[in-house]
Every structure is written in C-alpha cells, then in structure tokens.
Design a protein around this motif. Structure first.
Motif, mmCIF file in Angstrom:
data_model
loop_
_atom_site.group_PDB
_atom_site.id
_atom_site.type_symbol
_atom_site.label_atom_id
_atom_site.label_comp_id
_atom_site.label_asym_id
_atom_site.label_seq_id
_atom_site.Cartn_x
_atom_site.Cartn_y
_atom_site.Cartn_z
ATOM 1 N N ASP A 16 -14.200 -2.426 12.396
ATOM 2 C CA ASP A 16 -14.298 -3.711 11.681
ATOM 3 C C ASP A 16 -12.892 -4.326 11.608
ATOM 4 N N PRO A 17 -12.725 -5.552 12.105
ATOM 5 C CA PRO A 17 -11.374 -6.157 12.152
ATOM 6 C C PRO A 17 -10.672 -6.182 10.781
ATOM 7 N N ARG A 18 -11.452 -6.303 9.714
ATOM 8 C CA ARG A 18 -10.825 -6.332 8.375
ATOM 9 C C ARG A 18 -10.235 -4.966 8.031
ATOM 10 N N LEU A 19 -10.957 -3.920 8.445
ATOM 11 C CA LEU A 19 -10.460 -2.569 8.170
ATOM 12 C C LEU A 19 -9.280 -2.242 9.079
ATOM 13 N N LEU A 20 -9.350 -2.747 10.313
ATOM 14 C CA LEU A 20 -8.241 -2.530 11.249
ATOM 15 C C LEU A 20 -6.973 -3.183 10.711
ATOM 16 N N ASP A 21 -7.140 -4.383 10.185
ATOM 17 C CA ASP A 21 -5.995 -5.084 9.599
ATOM 18 C C ASP A 21 -5.453 -4.329 8.386
ATOM 19 N N LEU A 22 -6.389 -3.792 7.596
ATOM 20 C CA LEU A 22 -5.983 -3.012 6.412
ATOM 21 C C LEU A 22 -5.146 -1.810 6.844
ATOM 22 N N LEU A 23 -5.591 -1.155 7.927
ATOM 23 C CA LEU A 23 -4.868 0.015 8.431
ATOM 24 C C LEU A 23 -3.503 -0.374 9.015
ATOM 25 N N ARG A 24 -3.468 -1.501 9.668
ATOM 26 C CA ARG A 24 -2.212 -1.911 10.312
ATOM 27 C C ARG A 24 -1.179 -2.402 9.302
ATOM 28 N N THR A 25 -1.666 -3.076 8.273
ATOM 29 C CA THR A 25 -0.700 -3.757 7.402
ATOM 30 C C THR A 25 -0.531 -3.129 6.025
ATOM 31 N N ARG A 26 -1.533 -2.375 5.558
ATOM 32 C CA ARG A 26 -1.425 -1.905 4.170
ATOM 33 C C ARG A 26 -1.568 -0.387 4.021
ATOM 34 N N ILE A 27 -2.602 0.190 4.623
ATOM 35 C CA ILE A 27 -2.756 1.655 4.510
ATOM 36 C C ILE A 27 -2.228 2.270 5.808
ATOM 37 N N ASN A 28 -0.925 2.129 6.022
ATOM 38 C CA ASN A 28 -0.358 2.548 7.304
ATOM 39 C C ASN A 28 0.407 3.867 7.232
ATOM 40 N N THR A 29 0.243 4.612 6.142
ATOM 41 C CA THR A 29 0.792 5.977 6.066
ATOM 42 C C THR A 29 -0.258 6.863 5.395
ATOM 43 N N PHE A 30 -0.094 8.162 5.596
ATOM 44 C CA PHE A 30 -1.063 9.083 4.982
ATOM 45 C C PHE A 30 -0.892 9.126 3.462
ATOM 46 N N ILE A 31 0.319 8.906 3.008
ATOM 47 C CA ILE A 31 0.540 8.921 1.549
ATOM 48 C C ILE A 31 -0.158 7.715 0.912
ATOM 49 N N LYS A 32 -0.045 6.555 1.565
ATOM 50 C CA LYS A 32 -0.747 5.366 1.039
ATOM 51 C C LYS A 32 -2.256 5.621 1.039
ATOM 52 N N TRP A 33 -2.718 6.256 2.090
ATOM 53 C CA TRP A 33 -4.159 6.567 2.202
ATOM 54 C C TRP A 33 -4.577 7.441 1.014
ATOM 55 N N ARG A 61 9.782 11.123 -5.152
ATOM 56 C CA ARG A 61 10.731 10.373 -4.291
ATOM 57 C C ARG A 61 10.022 9.837 -3.055
ATOM 58 N N VAL A 62 8.969 10.505 -2.653
ATOM 59 C CA VAL A 62 8.192 10.053 -1.492
ATOM 60 C C VAL A 62 7.139 9.039 -1.929
ATOM 61 N N VAL A 63 6.546 9.281 -3.073
ATOM 62 C CA VAL A 63 5.424 8.458 -3.525
ATOM 63 C C VAL A 63 5.868 7.079 -4.022
ATOM 64 N N GLU A 64 6.993 7.033 -4.711
ATOM 65 C CA GLU A 64 7.395 5.764 -5.342
ATOM 66 C C GLU A 64 7.542 4.604 -4.342
ATOM 67 N N PRO A 65 8.256 4.799 -3.209
ATOM 68 C CA PRO A 65 8.349 3.668 -2.267
ATOM 69 C C PRO A 65 6.981 3.235 -1.734
ATOM 70 N N GLU A 66 6.096 4.185 -1.562
ATOM 71 C CA GLU A 66 4.754 3.861 -1.045
ATOM 72 C C GLU A 66 3.961 3.050 -2.080
ATOM 73 N N LEU A 67 4.113 3.439 -3.348
ATOM 74 C CA LEU A 67 3.448 2.678 -4.412
ATOM 75 C C LEU A 67 3.970 1.246 -4.447
ATOM 76 N N ARG A 68 5.293 1.143 -4.291
ATOM 77 C CA ARG A 68 5.906 -0.195 -4.332
ATOM 78 C C ARG A 68 5.348 -1.069 -3.195
ATOM 79 N N GLN A 69 5.226 -0.437 -1.999
ATOM 80 C CA GLN A 69 4.704 -1.199 -0.852
ATOM 81 C C GLN A 69 3.234 -1.578 -1.058
ATOM 82 N N LEU A 70 2.468 -0.680 -1.667
ATOM 83 C CA LEU A 70 1.056 -1.007 -1.950
ATOM 84 C C LEU A 70 0.965 -2.153 -2.955
#
Lengths: 130, 259
Positions: A16-33, A61-70
C-alpha cells in the motif's frame, strides 16, 4: 549487485503506497518500529524517554533521538512538563488510522519481510551517507 | 442519615467496609506479589463502570495497559470495550510525570476526567514513588500531594502498594503512607497446615466503622471473593498462625483418626 537490489526493490511494489511512504519517511528504523508498536498497543501512554526506553528494553541514548524524530514526523507529540519531556501518541486521527493499518499489515508475514527489507535498506543508506 | 458509599463490587469486602469506600477518599491496598492487589483494583473499576455508570481511570506505573486489559478479560471484564466506549482510560505513565501533571492547572489527567466524567481512579502502584525520594518524609509528602490532587479532582481512589514480605511481619517505617490515606487494606499470605491461604484485613477506614476481623479470600474466575473469617487460629497476620488452645485440644484429642 545493483540488479539484485533492483529485483528486491520490486518486492515493495505491491505494498500500500501509504504504508510504503510511512516506512520510507517515518518508521525507517527498527527502534522506531518498536516504539510505534508500543504506542499502538498502549495508546494512552504518557512518559519520558527514560521510561519509554525501559518499557522497550533499550538504552535511552538510543531511544531519545528516535522519539524526537517520531515527534517531528507527527507520529508522537511531545510536551514539556516542569523539566520533563513527555511523549504521547499523536491525537491526529488520520495518523492513528495509518498506524493502525500498518500494525494490522504487520500481522502478515509477507508484509513484515518486505517491511524489514525496507528498513534495512534505509539503515544501509543512512550508514553509507558521506 | 445514610452516608453514600462507593462499593467495590466485592461482596464480602463491601460488607467489611460498611458498604464500600467513602466518596472522594484515597484507599490503600497493600500486599505481597500475587495477593491480588491489581485484581481488586480492576474489580473496583469494572464494578464502577458496569454497576454504577461511573467511568474510571487506571494509572499504571509498571504493567503495560495491553497486559492489564488481557488480565481483565480473563475475569470477564471487557476493558477494551470500556475504553472504546470512553468509559475507561488505562494510562501507562510514571510517578514523576503524574506529579508534574497534577501540579499544573488543567493538566492532562484533569482534562481527561472532565472528558469522560471519571469518578474512580486506580494508581498501580505507589511503590514506584520510592524511586523519587530516598527520604521517607519527602516520600510521604509526595504521596500526600498525589492523594490530595486526586481528591481535588473528585475521584475515589484505590492505590496499590507492594509489600515484599511474603509471610511474616512487615518492617517498621514502611507505613508512612498509612497515615495519609483514608482506608488501609492489607492482603497477606498465611500458612496453615502446610498450605498457603490468603487473608484480608481492613486496618482502618477514616470516618466510618469497618470490620476488624481477618477474612479469608480467594481469587476466582470472577475476581476476588471475600469469605468467612479465620476460625480456630490466632496470629494470622504473622503469616504463620497457631491454633487456639481449644482447636489444638480438639485436633489432638477429638479429631477422628488422630491419636
């Protein structure tokens, strides 16, 4: 090598293009996932990076930057309470519905494999960036 | 004049509490792991929603809401449906965030109470406040502050607290909060004849009478059930009671099959 990558990239075509976009732009690391999975399962969570790191079994230290990006990507909201930065799931219904679609799609093994492939590609691109 | 009550829905317990908790009070439930503190608290919320139309909020500092909702379902309590219907909110948070939130005007919790019309709240568990302050006086003040904030918001609260002692007396100095809360329920394991039983005692209920005997209870498929008082033994709260003289005599000389 390039051909193999192109072939693999075709695996993403039927997502689904919306999910693909989500993966490319927002959930693009395993920690974000992981974080998105946590907030999706526990949508009324309101807590700091330190505690969210504890809940997901990771280093703050790993989680905080990911939270900020989310938060920057509109998946989470961040609020300052006294000297605490408190993260919550976005109140935006469209984004919540999109995350819901993503998590439901993850129930399908084929989708998960494709999504994992995409995240690995994103991480590799990030690492190779000069 | 009949004082209004906030029943827990746990039949024997409400009877011990002379009908239930008093409205707008803070009620401490203390016990060792597995004694059913969280079950009692969830039952209080479930009963409020289904029997009295009183929406509730659960602040959980440890167990994830998804697990708590699953545990509730095992007792036949559909917390997922309550949440979807706006009658319940299960919030994963921490003591520091909760305190910072209740200190401000129209904070997240206060707004939520307004939104869903919450009347009952559970804080599970207060033990996590211990990481905010090492000094017992400061810790007591923090607990006092939270309790007063919940009262200010018009909520009747059940606050759980862990007691690490599985059996036997608790250590001194653990009960600072007991002075601050309105009622104090103690859940204990008791060893009788090589079997572990569960005992419940209402230590205090400010502004109301309450039962002073120690009752047996069980965690059943429908939640907590408070049963009869322990008979024929004394020293129940020590965790290892002994028979009364009469019972010991009967066991030694009168029970069939015993010599």
């Amino acid at each position: 090598m390039a051909d193999a990558q192109d072939d693999a990239a075709h695996l993403m075509d039927d997502i689904d293009p919306r999910l693909l976009d989500l993966l490319r732009t927002r959930i693009n690391t395993f920690i974000k996932w992981d974080l998105v999975r946590f907030f999706h399962a526990n949508p009324h969570t309101a807590d700091t990076a330190e505690n969210l790191a504890r809940y997901t079994g990771r280093d703050v230290r790993v989680v905080e930057p990911e939270l900020r990006q989310l938060a920057q990507a509109g998946v989470l909201e961040v609020e300052t309470l006294a000297d605490l930065r408190v993260y919550t799931l976005t109140a935006d219904n469209n984004t919540v519905a999109l995350l819901d679609s993503f998590m439901r799609a993850c129930d399908d093994r084929q989708f998960r494999i494709k999504a994992i492939y995409h995240v690995i590609r994103s991480l590799r691109r990030e690492r190779e960036r000069p | 004049m009949i004082t209004p009550r906030v029943p827990t829905g746990i039949a024997g317990l409400d009877e011990m509490l002379a009908g239930g908790f008093l409205p707008g009070t803070a009620n401490l439930v203390e016990g060792a792991p597995g004694t059913g503190k969280s079950t009692l608290a969830m039952q209080f919320i479930e009963h409020g929603i289904t029997a009295h139309g009183e929406p509730g909020i659960i602040l959980t500092f440890e167990e994830f809401p998804e697990h708590l909702i699953r545990d509730a379902a095992n007792f036949g309590w559909d917390f997922a449906a309550h949440q979807a219907a706006g009658r319940l909110r299960v919030i994963q948070t921490s003591p520091e965030v909760t305190l910072a939130d209740v200190r401000r005007t129209s904070g997240r919790l206060e707004t939520l109470i307004e939104q869903i019309g919450a009347r009952r709240v559970v804080v599970d568990s207060l033990s996590h406040f211990e990481r905010l302050a090492a000094d017992p006086v400061e810790l007591r003040l923090l607990g006092f502050e939270l309790i007063n904030a919940l009262k200010r918001m018009g909520l009747t609260a059940v606050l759980t607290r862990e007691n690490p002692a599985l059996l036997g007396e608790t250590s001194e100095g653990d009960d600072d909060l007991a002075y601050v809360v309105d009622s104090y329920l103690l859940l204990r394991y008791v060893e009788i004849e090589s079997a572990v039983h569960k005992a419940l005692l209402v230590l205090k209920q400010r502004g109301s009478g309450h039962a002073t005997d120690i009752r047996q209870y069980a965690i059943t498929a429908r939640g907590l059930e408070v049963r009869s008082r322990f008979a024929g033994t004394h020293g129940i709260m020590s965790g290892t009671p002994v028979m009364t003289h009469t019972e010991a005599f009967a066991a030694a000389f009168l029970t069939p099959g015993k010599k």
